[in-house]
Design a protein around this motif. Structure first.
Motif, PDB file in Angstrom:
ATOM      1  N   VAL A  19       4.186  -3.935   9.899  1.00 38.19           N
ATOM      2  CA  VAL A  19       2.762  -3.637  10.083  1.00 38.19           C
ATOM      3  C   VAL A  19       2.213  -2.935   8.844  1.00 38.19           C
ATOM      4  O   VAL A  19       1.115  -3.259   8.375  1.00 38.19           O
ATOM      5  CB  VAL A  19       2.521  -2.825  11.371  1.00 38.19           C
ATOM      6  N   LEU A  20       2.961  -2.014   8.277  1.00 35.21           N
ATOM      7  CA  LEU A  20       2.512  -1.333   7.058  1.00 35.21           C
ATOM      8  C   LEU A  20       2.364  -2.327   5.907  1.00 35.21           C
ATOM      9  O   LEU A  20       1.356  -2.330   5.197  1.00 35.21           O
ATOM     10  CB  LEU A  20       3.489  -0.222   6.681  1.00 35.21           C
ATOM     11  N   SER A  23      -0.621  -4.865   6.741  1.00 35.22           N
ATOM     12  CA  SER A  23      -1.827  -4.274   7.335  1.00 35.22           C
ATOM     13  C   SER A  23      -3.125  -4.661   6.632  1.00 35.22           C
ATOM     14  O   SER A  23      -4.192  -4.573   7.238  1.00 35.22           O
ATOM     15  CB  SER A  23      -1.708  -2.753   7.393  1.00 35.22           C
ATOM     16  N   ARG A  24      -3.049  -5.101   5.392  1.00 39.22           N
ATOM     17  CA  ARG A  24      -4.273  -5.460   4.667  1.00 39.22           C
ATOM     18  C   ARG A  24      -4.410  -6.961   4.446  1.00 39.22           C
ATOM     19  O   ARG A  24      -5.264  -7.391   3.679  1.00 39.22           O
ATOM     20  CB  ARG A  24      -4.328  -4.732   3.333  1.00 39.22           C
ATOM     21  N   SER A  28      -8.933  -4.616   6.276  1.00 37.18           N
ATOM     22  CA  SER A  28      -9.166  -3.437   7.123  1.00 37.18           C
ATOM     23  C   SER A  28      -8.996  -3.726   8.614  1.00 37.18           C
ATOM     24  O   SER A  28      -9.671  -3.137   9.447  1.00 37.18           O
ATOM     25  CB  SER A  28     -10.562  -2.859   6.849  1.00 37.18           C
ATOM     26  N   TYR A  29      -8.093  -4.657   8.954  1.00 38.16           N
ATOM     27  CA  TYR A  29      -7.881  -5.052  10.347  1.00 38.16           C
ATOM     28  C   TYR A  29      -6.379  -5.086  10.642  1.00 38.16           C
ATOM     29  O   TYR A  29      -5.780  -6.151  10.789  1.00 38.16           O
ATOM     30  CB  TYR A  29      -8.515  -6.427  10.588  1.00 38.16           C
ATOM     31  N   PRO A  30      -5.737  -3.906  10.724  1.00 41.64           N
ATOM     32  CA  PRO A  30      -4.290  -3.866  10.926  1.00 41.64           C
ATOM     33  C   PRO A  30      -3.831  -4.453  12.256  1.00 41.64           C
ATOM     34  O   PRO A  30      -2.654  -4.777  12.416  1.00 41.64           O
ATOM     35  CB  PRO A  30      -3.948  -2.379  10.810  1.00 41.64           C
ATOM     36  N   ALA A  33      -1.916  -7.541  11.745  1.00 33.91           N
ATOM     37  CA  ALA A  33      -0.519  -7.362  11.354  1.00 33.91           C
ATOM     38  C   ALA A  33       0.349  -7.061  12.566  1.00 33.91           C
ATOM     39  O   ALA A  33       1.466  -7.574  12.687  1.00 33.91           O
ATOM     40  CB  ALA A  33      -0.392  -6.257  10.311  1.00 33.91           C
ATOM     41  N   THR A  87     -11.024  -2.322  -0.633  1.00 30.35           N
ATOM     42  CA  THR A  87      -9.577  -2.163  -0.719  1.00 30.35           C
ATOM     43  C   THR A  87      -9.090  -2.562  -2.106  1.00 30.35           C
ATOM     44  O   THR A  87      -9.776  -3.273  -2.849  1.00 30.35           O
ATOM     45  CB  THR A  87      -8.856  -3.031   0.336  1.00 30.35           C
ATOM     46  N   SER A 164      -6.356 -14.460   3.465  1.00 23.51           N
ATOM     47  CA  SER A 164      -5.124 -13.990   4.103  1.00 23.51           C
ATOM     48  C   SER A 164      -3.919 -14.814   3.657  1.00 23.51           C
ATOM     49  O   SER A 164      -2.838 -14.259   3.440  1.00 23.51           O
ATOM     50  CB  SER A 164      -5.270 -14.050   5.624  1.00 23.51           C
TER      51      SER A 164
END
Length: 179
Positions: A19-20, A23-24, A28-30, A33, A87, A164
């Motif tokens: 997830v870390l 996450s981007r 800005s929508y973790p 992930a 970001t 993405s």
């Protein structure tokens, strides 16, 4: 280094690491992930890309709009309320497209078009900056202003999927490199 090695490394990440790391992938929508993590194991980078695309397509229209609203205006400024929101990934992508070094004329035109677009649709114009340059972005913005809200929601999500996919390919490669 093969795709298989990169995907194997991604599959070996703990849920927290996954997830870390991802996450981007969607700006800005973790939550994307976290959902993607639950779909492991992946067979290939394309499997990850397709899984995320399926997740984005499965979102209710209101959630898709939220995904789009999380993006900043292209070449946004503090005056636009975008200070601190861009970001590192978006800054790099916009820089590559020439959006962070616009002429005064192009910046003014982009600002005006961005404003018209947000007034009409309620979310920022999203385009895969890495696949475009300033002239094509401005032309795309002018063209897409003629779309219906529904068509534009679909177009925006299609662009999020392109962004993405590029980010996933980079992450799959870098995860392997870091092991």
């Amino acid at each position: 280094m093969s795709d298989r090695a990169g995907v194997a490394a991604v599959n070996q990440l703990t849920a927290e690491e996954f997830v870390l790391t991802f996450s981007r992938v969607v700006e800005s929508y973790p939550a994307a992930a976290a959902q993607l993590c639950q779909l492991r194991p992946f067979r290939s980078t394309q499997h990850i890309v397709d899984s995320l695309a399926g997740f984005l397509e499965s979102l209710a229209p209101a959630d898709q709009e939220e995904v789009l609203r999380l993006h900043t205006d292209l070449a946004g400024s503090p005056a636009d309320g975008d200070e601190g929101r861009l970001t590192a990934e978006s800054a790099r992508e916009q820089r590559a497209a020439g959006l962070l070094s616009l002429s005064a004329r192009d910046r003014q035109e982009l600002t005006q078009l961005n404003h018209r677009y947000k007034m009409k649709f309620g979310f920022p114009f999203v385009i895969c900056a890495r696949e475009n340059k300033v002239a094509t972005i401005l032309e795309g913005l002018k063209t897409r202003l003629g779309n219906t809200r529904r068509d534009e929601l679909e177009a925006g999500i299609a662009e999020v999927k392109k962004i993405s996919a590029l980010r996933i390919r980079e992450l799959t490669q870098s995860t392997q490199d870091n092991l």
